[in-house]
Motif scaffolding. Structure first.
Motif, mmCIF file in Angstrom:
data_model
loop_
_atom_site.group_PDB
_atom_site.id
_atom_site.type_symbol
_atom_site.label_atom_id
_atom_site.label_comp_id
_atom_site.label_asym_id
_atom_site.label_seq_id
_atom_site.Cartn_x
_atom_site.Cartn_y
_atom_site.Cartn_z
ATOM 1 N N TYR A 155 -2.342 -9.561 -6.997
ATOM 2 C CA TYR A 155 -3.330 -8.328 -6.756
ATOM 3 C C TYR A 155 -2.614 -7.507 -7.076
ATOM 4 C CZ TYR A 155 -7.255 -8.389 -4.418
ATOM 5 O OH TYR A 155 -7.890 -7.561 -2.887
ATOM 6 N N VAL A 156 -2.730 -5.773 -7.501
ATOM 7 C CA VAL A 156 -2.353 -4.359 -6.962
ATOM 8 C C VAL A 156 -3.799 -3.887 -7.954
ATOM 9 C CG1 VAL A 156 -0.349 -4.648 -6.069
ATOM 10 C CG2 VAL A 156 -0.982 -3.985 -8.396
ATOM 11 N N VAL A 157 -4.012 -2.675 -7.164
ATOM 12 C CA VAL A 157 -5.505 -2.323 -7.684
ATOM 13 C C VAL A 157 -4.967 -0.786 -7.060
ATOM 14 C CG1 VAL A 157 -7.472 -0.946 -7.202
ATOM 15 C CG2 VAL A 157 -7.389 -3.143 -7.254
ATOM 16 N N VAL A 158 -4.759 0.083 -8.238
ATOM 17 C CA VAL A 158 -3.673 1.165 -8.243
ATOM 18 C C VAL A 158 -4.418 2.322 -8.638
ATOM 19 C CG1 VAL A 158 -1.878 -0.238 -8.783
ATOM 20 C CG2 VAL A 158 -2.998 0.829 -10.534
ATOM 21 N N HIS A 159 -4.817 3.587 -8.124
ATOM 22 C CA HIS A 159 -5.472 4.492 -8.658
ATOM 23 C C HIS A 159 -4.564 6.122 -8.433
ATOM 24 C CE1 HIS A 159 -8.997 7.015 -9.035
ATOM 25 N NE2 HIS A 159 -8.195 7.465 -7.874
ATOM 26 N N ASP A 160 -4.122 6.779 -9.549
ATOM 27 C CA ASP A 160 -3.408 7.968 -9.479
ATOM 28 C C ASP A 160 -2.159 7.584 -9.002
ATOM 29 O OD1 ASP A 160 -5.988 9.977 -9.527
ATOM 30 O OD2 ASP A 160 -6.138 10.238 -7.744
ATOM 31 N N GLY A 161 -1.720 7.394 -9.940
ATOM 32 C CA GLY A 161 -0.130 6.635 -10.309
ATOM 33 C C GLY A 161 0.847 5.404 -8.398
ATOM 34 N N VAL A 162 -0.775 5.412 -7.557
ATOM 35 C CA VAL A 162 -0.188 4.502 -6.760
ATOM 36 C C VAL A 162 -0.937 3.396 -5.932
ATOM 37 C CG1 VAL A 162 -0.855 5.090 -4.131
ATOM 38 C CG2 VAL A 162 -0.067 6.987 -5.304
ATOM 39 N N VAL A 163 -0.568 2.730 -5.372
ATOM 40 C CA VAL A 163 -1.396 0.889 -4.519
ATOM 41 C C VAL A 163 -1.595 1.572 -3.971
ATOM 42 C CG1 VAL A 163 -1.188 -1.274 -4.339
ATOM 43 C CG2 VAL A 163 0.712 -0.504 -5.030
ATOM 44 N N GLU A 204 -13.226 4.121 -10.964
ATOM 45 C CA GLU A 204 -12.291 4.074 -11.458
ATOM 46 C C GLU A 204 -10.844 3.667 -10.963
ATOM 47 O OE1 GLU A 204 -14.020 2.573 -14.261
ATOM 48 O OE2 GLU A 204 -15.709 3.074 -13.756
ATOM 49 N N TYR A 205 -10.655 2.107 -11.445
ATOM 50 C CA TYR A 205 -8.661 1.674 -10.530
ATOM 51 C C TYR A 205 -8.715 1.365 -12.228
ATOM 52 C CZ TYR A 205 -10.975 3.100 -6.222
ATOM 53 O OH TYR A 205 -11.986 3.809 -5.393
ATOM 54 N N GLY A 206 -7.032 0.441 -11.354
ATOM 55 C CA GLY A 206 -6.730 -0.207 -12.482
ATOM 56 C C GLY A 206 -5.900 -1.434 -11.424
ATOM 57 N N LEU A 207 -6.115 -2.595 -11.930
ATOM 58 C CA LEU A 207 -5.918 -3.492 -12.080
ATOM 59 C C LEU A 207 -4.581 -4.500 -12.712
ATOM 60 C CD1 LEU A 207 -6.814 -5.918 -9.799
ATOM 61 C CD2 LEU A 207 -8.338 -7.191 -11.559
ATOM 62 N N ALA A 208 -4.124 -5.039 -11.174
ATOM 63 C CA ALA A 208 -3.074 -5.737 -11.809
ATOM 64 C C ALA A 208 -2.452 -7.150 -11.747
ATOM 65 C CB ALA A 208 -1.635 -5.016 -12.394
ATOM 66 N N CYS A 230 1.051 -1.140 -0.080
ATOM 67 C CA CYS A 230 -0.043 0.101 0.176
ATOM 68 C C CYS A 230 0.911 1.147 0.436
ATOM 69 C CB CYS A 230 -0.738 0.100 1.882
ATOM 70 S SG CYS A 230 -1.742 -1.035 1.247
ATOM 71 N N GLY A 231 0.394 2.386 -0.786
ATOM 72 C CA GLY A 231 1.349 3.544 -0.921
ATOM 73 C C GLY A 231 2.144 3.518 -1.653
ATOM 74 N N ALA A 232 3.315 2.354 -2.360
ATOM 75 C CA ALA A 232 4.475 2.723 -3.336
ATOM 76 C C ALA A 232 3.808 3.417 -4.500
ATOM 77 C CB ALA A 232 4.517 1.069 -3.241
ATOM 78 N N PRO A 233 4.423 3.110 -5.464
ATOM 79 C CA PRO A 233 4.092 4.540 -6.652
ATOM 80 C C PRO A 233 3.661 2.883 -7.626
ATOM 81 C CG PRO A 233 6.281 4.501 -6.194
ATOM 82 C CD PRO A 233 5.842 3.616 -4.826
ATOM 83 N N ALA A 234 2.628 2.604 -8.850
ATOM 84 C CA ALA A 234 1.804 1.925 -9.508
ATOM 85 C C ALA A 234 3.740 0.919 -10.250
ATOM 86 C CB ALA A 234 1.143 2.279 -10.169
ATOM 87 N N PRO A 235 3.518 0.084 -9.897
ATOM 88 C CA PRO A 235 4.066 -1.059 -10.761
ATOM 89 C C PRO A 235 4.247 -1.283 -12.208
ATOM 90 C CG PRO A 235 2.743 -2.550 -9.352
ATOM 91 C CD PRO A 235 2.331 -1.130 -9.415
ATOM 92 N N ALA A 236 5.788 -1.107 -12.600
ATOM 93 C CA ALA A 236 5.203 -1.225 -14.426
ATOM 94 C C ALA A 236 4.782 -2.346 -14.330
ATOM 95 C CB ALA A 236 6.307 -0.869 -14.876
#
Length: 468
Positions: A164-172, A221-225, A108-114
């Motif tokens: 999984y990680v869910v990201v929002h505004d570039g942050v986990v 809306e989020y991103g899921l990886a 949590c709180g880490a930058p969204a991983p590439a």
């Protein structure tokens, strides 16, 4: 015949002199002879190094006259052995692993991983193009791990511990990575695809204050990886169809690579929970059909033996109020002078258990015409044994019906009923000695016993009787 002698050790001096004699005629001047002698002395000084070279010199001299020297030697000349190829292992094309994505980089709180690429010898992906879920439901998301088409890899089983990680505004903002300690090692072949699956729970997201607690993802809306542990213990690569030798870690037990595969993110939509509906408390369960409100019941007046004799009105059928009933078919036909079987069933009430005097052997009936009994086989008798009819139980009491008139104690006479239409009713002695009733909550009431609880007859519904 002379036997060829076995060749002895090679005499370098003799060989050189022979070559010199053949190449340079003996009539040469002193200068030529001196050059040859100088060559001989030089060869002696390097004898040890030129044994192999002498053999080559002999072969070279064949083109300039050395064959004449060897012509007088009866020993055969063996060809030089063909050069042999040295076996080399198949080429190994080493992969340069990039820096691994660590578990801390997925918290949590880490930058969204590439997303990771094929430099790790495999890629991860989420199968659906987008995922949506309505809180507080859980989304079951499928994915896959795809091995590079030129790689064979031994890794800890990635499918068993996908996260999984869910990201929002570039942050986990939500993260789940199961531990993979003790996961078995598997071997993956080139271009192999391994299915994975994760359960994404929007109710477990990072706490807004960055603390250790969790909160639900707000609708939006989020991103899921998908993230998959990728711990490589060995690998082998192919080039132009040629497999390379396996590469393992130089340190015993240490992996070649220890990190995570990260899939490209896909859109992840969290919808709001439906508005809470006001529901009424569940209604009390329906009572058991046919159950009783109490442990006892009131029985109606019982028909007597006299009520079933000839000349009396046709009896009224009894029903479930006696905790059992008689069932018969709708019609019966009897030919004068013969008998017909009337199938009769004694059926117990499903919510009652009865004990009665055992009159199962009595198979009586009455025949009426114009509402008056014209024949009756009901006997005047008694019994000393008892029998129990279980709830809902059925017993067969088939009756043999004839056209004979019976009006004295149930015994047949010589008279016969004339042909025509009549009504027929089966009757059965019914003397209850104890009973128990099922209550509306499904329980059973106490057993009732003692005295004459009921002493009478079961009477079936009337059926048509045709005598021919």
């Amino acid at each position: 015949m002379n036997r060829p002698t076995t060749p002895g050790p090679l005499d370098l001096d003799l060989l050189l002199r022979s070559v010199a004699d053949e190449v340079t005629p003996r009539a040469n001047d002193a200068t030529s002879a001196g050059l040859v002698r100088d060559g001989v002395r030089h060869a002696r000084r390097r004898r040890a190094l030129l044994v192999g070279a002498a053999t080559a010199l002999v072969v070279g001299a064949v083109g300039v006259g050395a064959s004449a020297v060897l012509a007088d030697d009866p020993r055969p000349v063996l060809p030089a052995p063909a050069p042999t190829s040295t076996p080399y292992p198949a080429p190994t094309h080493r992969a340069a692993f990039p820096s691994p994505v660590t578990t801390d980089a997925l918290r949590c709180g880490a930058p969204a991983p590439a997303a990771t690429d094929a430099h790790l010898l495999a890629t991860a992906s989420v199968d659906p193009a987008e995922v949506s879920v309505r809180s507080p439901e859980v989304a079951e998301v499928a994915g896959r791990v795809s091995v590079d088409g030129a790689a064979r890899v031994s890794v800890l089983d990635p499918a068993a511990t996908a996260g999984y990680v869910v990201v929002h505004d570039g942050v986990v903002v939500a993260s789940a990575q199961p531990a993979h300690d003790g996961t078995r090692t598997i071997s993956l072949t080139p271009a192999e695809t391994l299915g994975t699956a994760v359960a994404v729970d929007p109710a477990h997201a990072c706490a807004p204050d960055g603390g250790g607690g969790t909160a639900a993802l707000a609708p939006g809306e989020y991103g899921l990886a998908m993230v998959v542990p990728w711990v490589v213990s060995s690998y082998a690569l192919e080039r132009d169809g040629t497999p390379g030798a396996p590469v393992t870690s130089p340190a015993s037990g240490a992996p070649l690579f220890d990190g995570w595969l990260v899939s490209p993110t896909v859109p992840f939509t969290v919808a709001a929970a439906p508005e809470e509906e006001v529901t009424e408390p569940p209604a009390a369960p329906d009572p058991v059909p046919g159950a009783f409100a109490g442990p006892t019941t009131a029985f109606p007046a019982a028909p007597s033996y006299e009520d079933l004799q000839c000349g009396m009105p046709a009896p009224t059928p009894t029903g479930d109020e006696l905790l059992a009933r008689l069932e018969t078919p709708e019609a019966l036909s009897v030919t004068t002078g013969t008998e017909s079987t009337l199938p009769v069933r004694l059926v117990g009430l499903s919510t009652a258990r009865t004990e009665t005097v055992d009159f199962r052997w009595v198979r009586a009936y009455v025949v009426s015409r114009d509402g008056v009994i014209v024949t009756s086989t009901a006997p005047a008798t008694d019994a000393e044994s008892y029998t129990v009819l279980a709830p809902g139980a059925t017993e067969s009491l088939d009756h043999a019906v004839a056209s004979t008139v019976a009006c004295e104690w149930g015994l047949p006479s010589e008279d016969r009923l004339p042909p025509g239409e009549y009504t027929l009713q089966a009757v059965h002695p019914w003397m209850i000695t104890s009973y128990a009733l099922q209550q509306r909550d499904g329980s059973w009431g106490a057993e009732n016993a003692g005295g004459d609880l009921y002493k009478g007859w079961l009477v079936s519904d009337p059926v048509r009787l045709t005598i021919t």
